[in-house]
Structure formats: structure tokens, C-alpha cells
Write an enzyme that holds these catalytic residues in place. Structure first.
Site, PDB file in Angstrom:
ATOM      1  N   ASP A 164     -15.315   2.103   7.443  1.00 63.97           N
ATOM      2  CA  ASP A 164     -14.252   2.981   6.949  1.00 63.97           C
ATOM      3  C   ASP A 164     -14.708   3.787   5.753  1.00 63.97           C
ATOM      4  O   ASP A 164     -14.401   4.968   5.626  1.00 63.97           O
ATOM      5  CB  ASP A 164     -13.017   2.162   6.568  1.00 63.97           C
ATOM      6  CG  ASP A 164     -11.968   3.065   5.943  1.00 63.97           C
ATOM      7  OD1 ASP A 164     -11.447   3.912   6.672  1.00 63.97           O
ATOM      8  OD2 ASP A 164     -11.714   2.958   4.736  1.00 63.97           O
ATOM      9  N   HIS A 191       0.850  -1.190   0.000  1.00 64.35           N
ATOM     10  CA  HIS A 191       0.000   0.000   0.000  1.00 64.35           C
ATOM     11  C   HIS A 191       0.882   1.234   0.000  1.00 64.35           C
ATOM     12  O   HIS A 191       1.815   1.336   0.791  1.00 64.35           O
ATOM     13  CB  HIS A 191      -0.905   0.043   1.239  1.00 64.35           C
ATOM     14  CG  HIS A 191      -1.745   1.281   1.266  1.00 64.35           C
ATOM     15  ND1 HIS A 191      -2.937   1.391   0.584  1.00 64.35           N
ATOM     16  CD2 HIS A 191      -1.541   2.487   1.852  1.00 64.35           C
ATOM     17  CE1 HIS A 191      -3.431   2.602   0.752  1.00 64.35           C
ATOM     18  NE2 HIS A 191      -2.617   3.285   1.521  1.00 64.35           N
ATOM     19  N   ARG A 237     -14.824  12.320   6.842  1.00 62.64           N
ATOM     20  CA  ARG A 237     -13.596  13.051   7.194  1.00 62.64           C
ATOM     21  C   ARG A 237     -13.208  14.025   6.096  1.00 62.64           C
ATOM     22  O   ARG A 237     -12.728  15.123   6.360  1.00 62.64           O
ATOM     23  CB  ARG A 237     -12.459  12.056   7.456  1.00 62.64           C
ATOM     24  CG  ARG A 237     -12.620  11.309   8.779  1.00 62.64           C
ATOM     25  CD  ARG A 237     -11.710  10.096   8.844  1.00 62.64           C
ATOM     26  NE  ARG A 237     -10.327  10.455   8.603  1.00 62.64           N
ATOM     27  CZ  ARG A 237      -9.415   9.663   8.045  1.00 62.64           C
ATOM     28  NH1 ARG A 237      -9.753   8.435   7.662  1.00 62.64           N
ATOM     29  NH2 ARG A 237      -8.184  10.076   7.883  1.00 62.64           N
ATOM     30  N   LYS A 243      -8.742  -1.961   5.917  1.00 60.29           N
ATOM     31  CA  LYS A 243      -9.003  -2.552   4.602  1.00 60.29           C
ATOM     32  C   LYS A 243      -7.976  -3.634   4.269  1.00 60.29           C
ATOM     33  O   LYS A 243      -8.313  -4.688   3.736  1.00 60.29           O
ATOM     34  CB  LYS A 243      -9.015  -1.455   3.527  1.00 60.29           C
ATOM     35  CG  LYS A 243     -10.307  -0.647   3.559  1.00 60.29           C
ATOM     36  CD  LYS A 243     -10.291   0.506   2.590  1.00 60.29           C
ATOM     37  CE  LYS A 243      -9.283   1.560   3.006  1.00 60.29           C
ATOM     38  NZ  LYS A 243      -9.455   2.846   2.311  1.00 60.29           N
TER      39      LYS A 243
END
Lengths: 428, 428
Positions: free
Chosen positions: B164, B85, B171, B190
């Protein structure tokens, strides 16, 4: 108006900056119109709570909330105006005797009040226990009553500071109530928009008050006095004790009855003392320091003003007040002196008996509440009544009794801590 | 699950406390179900941003977000799995060559990716410039492709960590993106739910990255490595430079073309270096430190895996890539050495040319982007091409050129500040 972006304004406050006038004007206006979403305003409110605001920011924030709605104007009245605001306490019925006392002294009192939520009672809830009395007045009715009677206690219309109405409801569910900039601007935006010439703030301190700590209360008072003064309203604040509840009653009809006792020249000494102290401040702020408000309680003029005020709003001041269907007596556990009576414990008990509401759409019971038969310093006798609990629903006694538990002490007279009722005076 | 109250949880964090496991489990579950409102969660997010979270709270928060949805399981595969990631950068096409390189070494790569927002590109946007290629796969298709090809890059389904997904969107509009506990738990929930056995994090630092500061980036990396390790995923992080963009291109089709160059054994040195470094970490974390990933770029096996991966998702790896209809060349202002090339300036230019999107529902242009013809340290000649700007809409050139302005310097070779590409390594 310069366009801003909600995230830009939130980031400025989140990162410890000072909001510009233009950002404040925009965010309040856009929130009122619905262009700034609730989730954005709650994030901003939390950032304000944690990072604070400069006095200049609070002043602009207040002005922007006033600008979100209408402003009233009492300058056409033949007498000066003065109003009072209390931050809320237990047994705080002071507005009821105070408005007629000040009116009897020649100063008009335009008191826009609210209903209670939680453990502190609401002035309108108390007055609504009087048969026939109505809280809703048009602006024209209010003006006429101020001219003829000199005192109005009624519900604030939706037109004053709508931004505050929306923000207050949001703060209530997002853990952002306890921010001094937001509390001060909420109170003062409504009071300044209301158009009073003078304003006296009763900032409560102690267990039964919103502010538990005297330093916090002083800061709130100073900020509010500054906001009022900046807006051209002669503003003064008294810090007053709310560790012990006021008077001998907390409820609705029972507080009206106690207020009428005061207006008739009797009543508990602390209620008389605070009524007169606040009246003196209001009269001084309105330029009438020559008048002695205490006299109106003994010469019948305050009672006359009270009856005229109630009748003008369709109430019957001579009608019997509603009473609770059930009562429960708590007796003194020992012989001695009541050394402590906790305002929060009493307030919670009255609330749980049905005198207050948990949600704003709940009804209240007119007859419910708590009567205490002694105040700190008073002698009590084992087995004699110390509290009378009142409600229409006996199932409520259990939780009310649980609230009272640990809320009072019986001991010897040297254990009583003497606490002045008026702790400090700010402004003026 | 123990019931809590949203305001109770907000107040606990607002007042600097540590949330209990029970409070965290409840608030994430209730938010996912809609029982905690957006305005309550945004106030909580702001309190978390300003007051922080303990490692134990972040770990529980992550676990609660994982529990809000499904978990994938690759344990039935015949080979180990490793994923990567990146926190996002400019010209960051590394996933494209990396997945086939690692697959060619015998480790399966289940890469669930997203689309771009703002100045950083999205891996799926890049791959979608390949004719026929599709991002959406069922779980069964994904599993079959991992077994047959060894690499999948596809869109994350709605089933993984729905809490999320909802919180991330909130957010974004409430100024609460930049909270390390929330960033770390968002990414890791995730990745852990995805079920990979090993994970390598590429945490970018510099002007073009989310984290501008190396200490913040290191903290984020440490938190994420801790979360992965606690969840039984072998996790390591590299801190890598993002003050200069990666490679020589930022866009969609042009980044695919550059990635294919790397897979063919060529391409910019920095892209090759980072691909190999990350591949080595993934292989080590998956227990295959014996294999040299660099060899796959020269022996054709990585290219074979790439073509198989693209074909498995209906793409044609040999088809011509789309090109932009319009181009504009910026020439070097002087002869000398390119001493600085700012990642944010290049990223903003590519975004404004149409390679990225401002809102998540916007389309992107496959051919748009920026090509730079020199990297810091390279010689440039006055009047020769330094940048080529590409777009289908020539009206976009003006704002893209404004973004580039001040974003690069030409000087002498002693002014070049050598910056290592891999700054630090955390965990493992």
C-alpha cells in the site's frame, strides 16, 4: 511552451475531457525530456485507451510527436515520392516487390521499416537474409539512393519522432497498445516526419492482423487518412484481408525468394494482386496514374530496380539465400479442398520456428518459417505435403505443430468462403 | 503462487473483466518485489479507476496488500481494542480528544496515524507541536503503553502493508487517487493489519473532504465496512459533514489547544458532539455500550488519560505550546450572521500559512494556522475580528488571504442552512 502538470493532464483525460493543444504539446515534450515519468505516461495512455480522443486531439498529438524529432525532406529529388505502410500481417512480404515496382514507374519510394515482433514478420528481418545487405543508411546515402535507384528500404533512424519510440516501448509493456488514437498517431508521426509526398496505408483485417474486426480497421484507416491529409500528405488506405496469410510462405529468406518470383513475373496470385493494387494507389497519389505497374513485372524493369536497390545497400541479389538446417512435413489429413487456412495459426508457427522474435533483442533465423503448399480453394490429397516447417533447431517443431493444429480445414469446394483480398478503400 | 504476466492482468481489467484471486495475489506480490514495474501498476490503477472492481476483487486486493507485510496482534491485551479512521478534513482534531476519552472508558485505542499532505492536517503534525512528544514507537513500546495508559497515537511502521505504501505514492503522481476500490483497500489494509478488534470510520463529505458528494462517500463507507466485516473486524462508519471546518481552529498547536479545551469539559460544541458520537460507536463496537463517554469529559478521567498518553511518549502536556511569530486579523465585512464558512477555503489558507505541506518531505510550522471567531449561525459585527491568520513567515499572508476570499458569507439568520454534523451511519 506553457508549463503544465502531468497529473493535471492525466485528470483531464481520465475525467473524459478533451486535452488542449497546450497540454498535448507540453506532455509530449516533457515525456521526451524525461520530465513526465513513464508511470505518468502509462496512466495517461490507459485513460486515452478507455476514454478516447477527438480527431483534433489525435492530430495535435501526432504533430507534437513529429516536433519531438527531426523531419526529412525529399523535395530536392527529381521525382515525386510515395510510401506505403502495412499494419502488419502473416506472409506480408509486399514491400519487397512493391518498392521496386513503383520505382520502375518513376516514383521514388523512401521506405523506413522496422523489425518484427511477435507473430508478424519484419521487412528488415526478411531483407537481412540476403548476403551482405545492410539496413542502416545515413540520410545522405538514402537521398543518393533515392535519386539513383528510386527505392530505399532501410531502418528508421533514431531522429524521427523519438517521443513515439519511447511511447511505443512503454505501451508494449503496459497493456495500452490497442488504442486507435495511439496506433494512428504512432504510425503517422513517423510517416509524416519521413517527408513522403504520398502515402498508401495497407490496413490489415482478420485473425492474423492487429485489427480483428473490420469496423475497428475502418476507424483506424479513417483516422490515419485524416492525419495524413491534414499534414499535407496525399493519403489513401486499403482495407485488406488477413484472415488467410499472404502467398505461400511466412519467414525471412523464403519470403524474399517468393518476392523475387513475383518480380520475375510469377509468384502467388494474391501477392501479385496486392502488389499491383498498392502500386496503383501509390502512383495515383504521386500523380502518375498514367503508368501501369503490372507491366514492370513482365518487362523486367521491376527486377532491375530490385537488383539495383539490393546492390546499393551492399547486398548480392544473385547469391543463394540461407536455408534452414531441418525441415518437417505435415501432410493433408484427407483428400478434398483446403477450405480454411488461418493466418494467426501460420504466423504463430513461423514465429515459434525462429522466424520471429519474442523480445526485441532476440535474433531471428534467416531460414526458418512455414511453407504451405495449398491456399484456400486448392485441391489437396490425403498423405501429400500440406505444410513444410523449417528451422535450424528441431526442438522447435513441437510447439510450431501445436500452433498449426486447428488452423486449417480440408473439406469440399462448396465450403470455401470466397473473401475479397481488398475489402475497402478509404480516402483519396 | 501461480505466476502471471503484468500485461495479462492489465488487459483483463482494461477490457472490463474481473481479476481472479490468483491474478490479484500475484500482481500485488510482484509489485511489492519490483517485478511489476511502476508504469505497469499505474496503467492497472487507471483501468481499475475507470472500470471499477467487484466487491470480491476489492476484498482480495485488500487481503493481498495485508499479506505483503506484517500483522499486529493485540489479543494479549487485558482490554478490548477499538480504532478510528477519518478520511481527512479541515480542523479535524477529533483523534486527539477521542483516544483518551475511549481509553478512559476501558477500551484500548491503538491509533496508527500519518502526517498531513495538502489542505488536510495530519494528526502526528499536530501532536508534534507538543514539546518533547515523539511519534515513533517500537511495537513493544506500543503494546506496553496500550496496557498501561490504554491509548497510543503513533506513526505507522514500515512493516504494515508495504504494498500500500508503494501504491499510494504511485497513485499520488499518476492521477489514480480517486478510485473507491483503491481508497478503500488502502485504508482498510492498514487498519486490518494493525490488528484492532473494532473500527469506526469517519467518512467526511463536503467541500473540505476528499469526497465532495454524499453518494460517493456512502459507497466508500459501504465498501470499507464490508472489507472490515469480512476480515473479522467489527466495523461501522459515520458519514459526517465537512462542508464547514470542525471547531474554531485549523493548524497544529492551535488544534492541540482546542482539543485540550474539549478534554477540560469545554471547547466548541461540534468537536464535543463528534468526539462523543465516535466514542460511543467505538465503545459499542468493542462491546462496552454500557459506558457513557460524555462523562469522561466532565469528570477529568479523559484529561488524565490524555496527559498519561502524552507523557508516555516523552511529551510535556503542561508545557506552553509554540505560537506563530506573526498574525493578521480579518474583520467581518458587515454586521449580521455568518451564513457560510467553506472548509476548503479555510483548509487552503491554513496550508498556505505553513500548517501543512505540499510535498511529503516539507516541514510544517507548529504555530501556523487559521482561527475563526464565529461559526455558521453566529452573529458577527462589522469591523470586529472574524479570522486570525497565524504564521512565522508574513510573506505567506497574501496567498492565504486569497484562499479565504469568497469562502464565507455574512447575511441574515434565515439564510443559514442547518446541516447535521452526522449525516448517516453505515454498518454495525
Amino acid at each position: 511552451m506553457t508549463a503544465h502538470d502531468a497529473v493535471e493532464v492525466i485528470l483531464a483525460k481520465r475525467d473524459g475531457g478533451t486535452l488542449t493543444d497546450s497540454q498535448i504539446d507540453w506532455v509530449i515534450d516533457a515525456y521526451t525530456r524525461g520530465d513526465v515519468a513513464d508511470e505518468q505516461m502509462s496512466a495517461l495512455a490507459m485513460a486515452i485507451l478507455l476514454n478516447g480522443m477527438q480527431r483534433t486531439e489525435i492530430s495535435r498529438w501526432t504533430a507534437a510527436m513529429i516536433a519531438s524529432g527531426e523531419r526529412m525532406d525529399f523535395s530536392a529529388l527529381s521525382r515525386p515520392t510515395a510510401d506505403k505502410h502495412s499494419t502488419g500481417g502473416v506472409g506480408d512480404k509486399i514491400t519487397l516487390p512493391l518498392a521496386p515496382v513503383v520505382a520502375a514507374c518513376g516514383v521514388a519510394v523512401p521506405q523506413l521499416s522496422g523489425r518484427g515482433l511477435g507473430h508478424t514478420g519484419g521487412t528488415l528481418d526478411k531483407l537481412e537474409s540476403i548476403p551482405g545487405w545492410r539496413a542502416a543508411l545515413s540520410n545522405a546515402e538514402m537521398m543518393a539512393q533515392l535519386e539513383s535507384v528510386g527505392a530505399v528500404i532501410c531502418a528508421a533512424g533514431d531522429g524521427l519522432a523519438p517521443a513515439d519510440k519511447k511511447l511505443y516501448a512503454l505501451r508494449d509493456v503496459t497493456g495500452t497498445v490497442e488504442a486507435i488514437p495511439l496506433i494512428a498517431s504512432s504510425i503517422m508521426s513517423k510517416k509524416i516526419a519521413e517527408g513522403t509526398g504520398a502515402l498508401v496505408l495497407d490496413v490489415k483485417v482478420g485473425s492474423g492482423a492487429f485489427m480483428k474486426d473490420v469496423d475497428d480497421a475502418r476507424e483506424l484507416a479513417e483516422v490515419m487518412v485524416g492525419l495524413g491529409t491534414d499534414a499535407g500528405v496525399r493519403t489513401v488506405a486499403l482495407l485488406t484481408d488477413m484472415s488467410t496469410p499472404l502467398g505461400l510462405t511466412a519467414g525471412n529468406a523464403i519470403e524474399v525468394a517468393e518476392s523475387v518470383d513475383v518480380l520475375a513475373g510469377g509468384g502467388p496470385a494474391d501477392v501479385v494482386e496486392l502488389t499491383v493494387a498498392l502500386a496503383r494507389e501509390m502512383l495515383t497519389a504521386a500523380g502518375r496514374e498514367d503508368v501501369d505497374p503490372a507491366e514492370t513485372l513482365t518487362d523486367g524493369t521491376a527486377m532491375d530496380a530490385w537488383k539495383a536497390m539490393i546492390r546499393a545497400q551492399d547486398g548480392d541479389p544473385d547469391a543463394a539465400l540461407p536455408t534452414a538446417r531441418e525441415s518437417h512435413v505435415v501432410t493433408a489429413p484427407a483428400t478434398g479442398v483446403l477450405t480454411r487456412l488461418d493466418a494467426m495459426a501460420v504466423g504463430m508457427a513461423a514465429w515459434r520456428l525462429g522466424a520471429g522474435r519474442a523480445r526485441k533483442e532476440d535474433p531471428v533465423q534467416a531460414g526458418a518459417g512455414v511453407v504451405w503448399h495449398a491456399r484456400p480453394g486448392d485441391a489437396v490429397t490425403a498423405g501429400e505435403p500440406l505444410f513444410t516447417l523449417l528451422t535450424d533447431e528441431p526442438a522447435r517443431f513441437e510447439r510450431a505443430l501445436a500452433s498449426l493444429e486447428g488452423g486449417y480445414d480440408v473439406g469440399s469446394s462448396d465450403e470455401v468462403v470466397a473473401q475479397p483480398l481488398v475489402i475497402d478503400r478509404i480516402g483519396g
